[in-house]
Design a protein around this motif. Structure first.
Motif, PDB file in Angstrom:
ATOM      1  N   ILE A  99      25.707   2.474  19.392  1.00 55.26           N
ATOM      2  CA  ILE A  99      24.694   1.613  18.806  1.00 55.26           C
ATOM      3  C   ILE A  99      24.984   1.285  17.350  1.00 55.26           C
ATOM      4  N   ASP A 100      25.784   2.124  16.679  1.00 52.13           N
ATOM      5  CA  ASP A 100      26.158   1.875  15.287  1.00 52.13           C
ATOM      6  C   ASP A 100      27.388   0.982  15.158  1.00 52.13           C
ATOM      7  N   GLY A 101      27.966   0.572  16.288  1.00 50.94           N
ATOM      8  CA  GLY A 101      29.138  -0.286  16.251  1.00 50.94           C
ATOM      9  C   GLY A 101      30.457   0.457  16.257  1.00 50.94           C
ATOM     10  N   THR A 102      30.422   1.781  16.289  1.00 46.54           N
ATOM     11  CA  THR A 102      31.654   2.571  16.319  1.00 46.54           C
ATOM     12  C   THR A 102      32.291   2.487  17.701  1.00 46.54           C
ATOM     13  N   LEU A 103      33.595   2.213  17.729  1.00 48.34           N
ATOM     14  CA  LEU A 103      34.325   2.135  18.991  1.00 48.34           C
ATOM     15  C   LEU A 103      34.976   3.482  19.279  1.00 48.34           C
ATOM     16  N   TRP A 104      34.591   4.090  20.367  1.00 49.56           N
ATOM     17  CA  TRP A 104      35.101   5.411  20.753  1.00 49.56           C
ATOM     18  C   TRP A 104      36.149   5.253  21.848  1.00 49.56           C
ATOM     19  N   TYR A 105      37.255   5.986  21.689  1.00 51.03           N
ATOM     20  CA  TYR A 105      38.309   6.044  22.699  1.00 51.03           C
ATOM     21  C   TYR A 105      38.189   7.392  23.413  1.00 51.03           C
ATOM     22  N   VAL A 106      37.817   7.356  24.669  1.00 51.69           N
ATOM     23  CA  VAL A 106      37.553   8.573  25.438  1.00 51.69           C
ATOM     24  C   VAL A 106      38.603   8.721  26.522  1.00 51.69           C
ATOM     25  N   ARG A 107      39.302   9.847  26.526  1.00 50.84           N
ATOM     26  CA  ARG A 107      40.276  10.115  27.583  1.00 50.84           C
ATOM     27  C   ARG A 107      39.552  10.389  28.893  1.00 50.84           C
ATOM     28  N   ASN A 108      40.004   9.756  29.957  1.00 47.95           N
ATOM     29  CA  ASN A 108      39.333   9.902  31.244  1.00 47.95           C
ATOM     30  C   ASN A 108      39.319  11.349  31.728  1.00 47.95           C
ATOM     31  N   GLY A 109      40.382  12.094  31.436  1.00 53.74           N
ATOM     32  CA  GLY A 109      40.439  13.473  31.884  1.00 53.74           C
ATOM     33  C   GLY A 109      39.440  14.383  31.201  1.00 53.74           C
ATOM     34  N   GLU A 110      38.881  13.953  30.070  1.00 55.89           N
ATOM     35  CA  GLU A 110      37.912  14.766  29.345  1.00 55.89           C
ATOM     36  C   GLU A 110      36.477  14.427  29.708  1.00 55.89           C
ATOM     37  N   ILE A 111      36.273  13.438  30.559  1.00 55.78           N
ATOM     38  CA  ILE A 111      34.926  13.047  30.975  1.00 55.78           C
ATOM     39  C   ILE A 111      34.482  13.961  32.110  1.00 55.78           C
ATOM     40  N   LEU A 112      33.541  14.842  31.820  1.00 54.34           N
ATOM     41  CA  LEU A 112      33.068  15.793  32.819  1.00 54.34           C
ATOM     42  C   LEU A 112      31.853  15.269  33.574  1.00 54.34           C
ATOM     43  N   ARG A 113      31.102  14.385  32.946  1.00 55.58           N
ATOM     44  CA  ARG A 113      29.930  13.808  33.612  1.00 55.58           C
ATOM     45  C   ARG A 113      29.718  12.406  33.081  1.00 55.58           C
ATOM     46  N   VAL A 114      29.107  11.569  33.903  1.00 58.95           N
ATOM     47  CA  VAL A 114      28.840  10.185  33.529  1.00 58.95           C
ATOM     48  C   VAL A 114      27.384   9.865  33.857  1.00 58.95           C
ATOM     49  N   GLY A 115      26.634   9.483  32.843  1.00 53.90           N
ATOM     50  CA  GLY A 115      25.278   8.992  33.052  1.00 53.90           C
ATOM     51  C   GLY A 115      25.276   7.487  32.869  1.00 53.90           C
ATOM     52  N   ASN A 116      25.138   6.742  33.960  1.00 51.69           N
ATOM     53  CA  ASN A 116      25.193   5.279  33.904  1.00 51.69           C
ATOM     54  C   ASN A 116      23.772   4.727  33.918  1.00 51.69           C
ATOM     55  N   MET A 117      23.412   4.011  32.852  1.00 52.66           N
ATOM     56  CA  MET A 117      22.073   3.452  32.732  1.00 52.66           C
ATOM     57  C   MET A 117      21.997   2.004  33.200  1.00 52.66           C
ATOM     58  N   SER A 118      23.056   1.517  33.811  1.00 55.37           N
ATOM     59  CA  SER A 118      23.135   0.093  34.143  1.00 55.37           C
ATOM     60  C   SER A 118      23.395  -0.171  35.611  1.00 55.37           C
ATOM     61  N   GLN A 119      23.135   0.774  36.473  1.00 63.70           N
ATOM     62  CA  GLN A 119      23.419   0.582  37.889  1.00 63.70           C
ATOM     63  C   GLN A 119      22.127   0.454  38.682  1.00 63.70           C
ATOM     64  N   GLU A 120      22.044  -0.643  39.426  1.00 65.66           N
ATOM     65  CA  GLU A 120      20.979  -0.914  40.383  1.00 65.66           C
ATOM     66  C   GLU A 120      19.641  -1.203  39.709  1.00 65.66           C
ATOM     67  N   TYR A 121      19.051  -0.240  39.016  1.00 63.45           N
ATOM     68  CA  TYR A 121      17.790  -0.487  38.320  1.00 63.45           C
ATOM     69  C   TYR A 121      17.606   0.561  37.230  1.00 63.45           C
ATOM     70  N   ALA A 122      16.601   0.344  36.378  1.00 66.14           N
ATOM     71  CA  ALA A 122      16.289   1.289  35.312  1.00 66.14           C
ATOM     72  C   ALA A 122      14.774   1.471  35.263  1.00 66.14           C
ATOM     73  N   VAL A 123      14.336   2.418  34.469  1.00 67.10           N
ATOM     74  CA  VAL A 123      12.905   2.696  34.319  1.00 67.10           C
ATOM     75  C   VAL A 123      12.564   2.713  32.828  1.00 67.10           C
ATOM     76  N   ALA A 124      11.630   1.854  32.454  1.00 63.10           N
ATOM     77  CA  ALA A 124      11.130   1.849  31.071  1.00 63.10           C
ATOM     78  C   ALA A 124      10.024   2.877  30.967  1.00 63.10           C
ATOM     79  N   ARG A 125      10.234   3.866  30.128  1.00 63.90           N
ATOM     80  CA  ARG A 125       9.247   4.945  29.947  1.00 63.90           C
ATOM     81  C   ARG A 125       8.555   4.760  28.606  1.00 63.90           C
ATOM     82  N   VAL A 126       7.236   4.592  28.655  1.00 68.66           N
ATOM     83  CA  VAL A 126       6.447   4.357  27.444  1.00 68.66           C
ATOM     84  C   VAL A 126       5.473   5.514  27.267  1.00 68.66           C
ATOM     85  N   GLU A 127       5.565   6.178  26.137  1.00 66.18           N
ATOM     86  CA  GLU A 127       4.658   7.280  25.807  1.00 66.18           C
ATOM     87  C   GLU A 127       3.880   6.919  24.550  1.00 66.18           C
TER      88      GLU A 127
END
Length: 317
Positions: free
Chosen positions: A189-217
């Motif tokens: 969100i700050d504009g920083t470009l991160w280079y992530v090695r695929n072998g170091e990715i242990l988990r993936v949270g994808n917020m852009s697949q199928e649908y999302a939920v807007a939570r308002v508190e």
């Protein structure tokens, strides 16, 4: 029986046989191996092209799916139109096809090289043994590189994420800009470009697949009528979602879940709305603003000094 051949004649005959071997048989065999390798490369590359859809329909038809990806499930991304789904699918197939082609070429080059050395009379056993030792050493030294490539291939096959998705990779959260076999780039969100090695990715949270939920508190004072506060919040959310700017971003009606948290100085009410991928944050901001405005109009107190609600709503307009 003496055929009348002199020693010079025997040498000439022997030289002729040797010349025939080196000048005719060896070149023919080498050319045959090269032609066989080229034909095999051409056939295999065409098979890969057909499997990845590059020889199929090129009109961008949304229902055209590469043969290689037919057993796999497509996941919808932000603004998941049929055209975008087809483009993402083709991107995955193209990357996987490129890897398969490179692998085929390397294997054929090694095979034809060893075959030519064997034709030339070179003992290839030491080469094979040396190649095994070198391969073992490279395997130990470059195991991280191999892991990155293998992980990248599975990520592409499983479509865990794609370009444009908002993902949480553990160390970084942001929008995916490129997906490679070894490196994935993510801009936060700050504009920083991160280079992530695929072998170091242990988990993936994808917020852009199928649908999302807007939570308002929304926090309210302990003295308010909770039922009335919930009703006002739902009515404000329904009015906001009826606006054309939000209507195409939501997939359902707002649902008031009730009291989420109780503390000594406030109550927290939670509401959720099902939205399209990547639209949950815009919907959240808009609903918070409208609910705060409705609370101010209906005299529902917040757990803050009087007057702050006006500043918040005024800044959001």
């Amino acid at each position: 029986m003496d055929l009348g051949f002199t020693p010079a004649t025997w040498v000439a005959l022997e030289w002729t046989e040797t010349s025939q071997h080196w000048l005719i048989e060896v070149p023919i065999r080498i050319v045959a191996y090269l032609v066989a390798a080229l034909i095999a490369r051409l056939v295999l590359h065409r098979m890969i092209d057909r499997a990845t859809g590059r020889m199929g329909r090129s009109d961008g038809h949304p229902h055209t799916r590469p043969l290689l990806l037919r057993p796999l499930r497509d996941r919808k991304s932000s603004g998941a139109t049929s055209q975008k789904i087809a483009e993402r699918r083709q991107q995955r197939a193209k990357t996987i096809g490129s890897v398969l082609k490179s692998t085929v070429s390397i294997v054929l080059i090694i095979w034809v090289s060893l075959a030519i050395l064997s034709v030339l009379g070179v003992n290839i056993a030491p080469f094979i043994a040396s190649a095994g030792v070198v391969g073992l050493a490279i395997g130990f030294g470059a195991q991280n590189l191999v892991r990155d490539f293998v992980t990248g291939v599975f990520m592409l096959l499983e479509d865990q994420y794609g370009v444009g998705d908002i993902v949480d990779l553990g160390e970084v959260v942001g929008q995916v800009e490129t997906v490679g076999l070894r490196i994935t780039t993510v801009r936060d969100i700050d504009g920083t470009l991160w280079y992530v090695r695929n072998g170091e990715i242990l988990r993936v949270g994808n917020m852009s697949q199928e649908y999302a939920v807007a939570r308002v508190e929304v926090p309210v004072a302990l003295t308010v009528d909770v039922d009335r506060a919930e009703q006002v919040a739902v009515e404000a959310a329904e009015r906001a979602l009826a606006d054309e700017s939000l209507a195409d971003k939501v997939l359902g009606k707002p649902e008031m879940l009730g009291i989420q948290e109780l503390s000594p100085d406030l109550l927290t009410l939670r509401m959720t709305v099902k939205t399209r991928p990547n639209e949950q944050w815009a919907v959240q901001r808009r609903l918070r603003r409208e609910i705060l405005r409705a609370y101010d109009e209906h005299g529902i107190d917040l757990p803050y000094p009087r007057g702050r609600i006006h500043a918040v709503v005024g800044e959001s307009r």
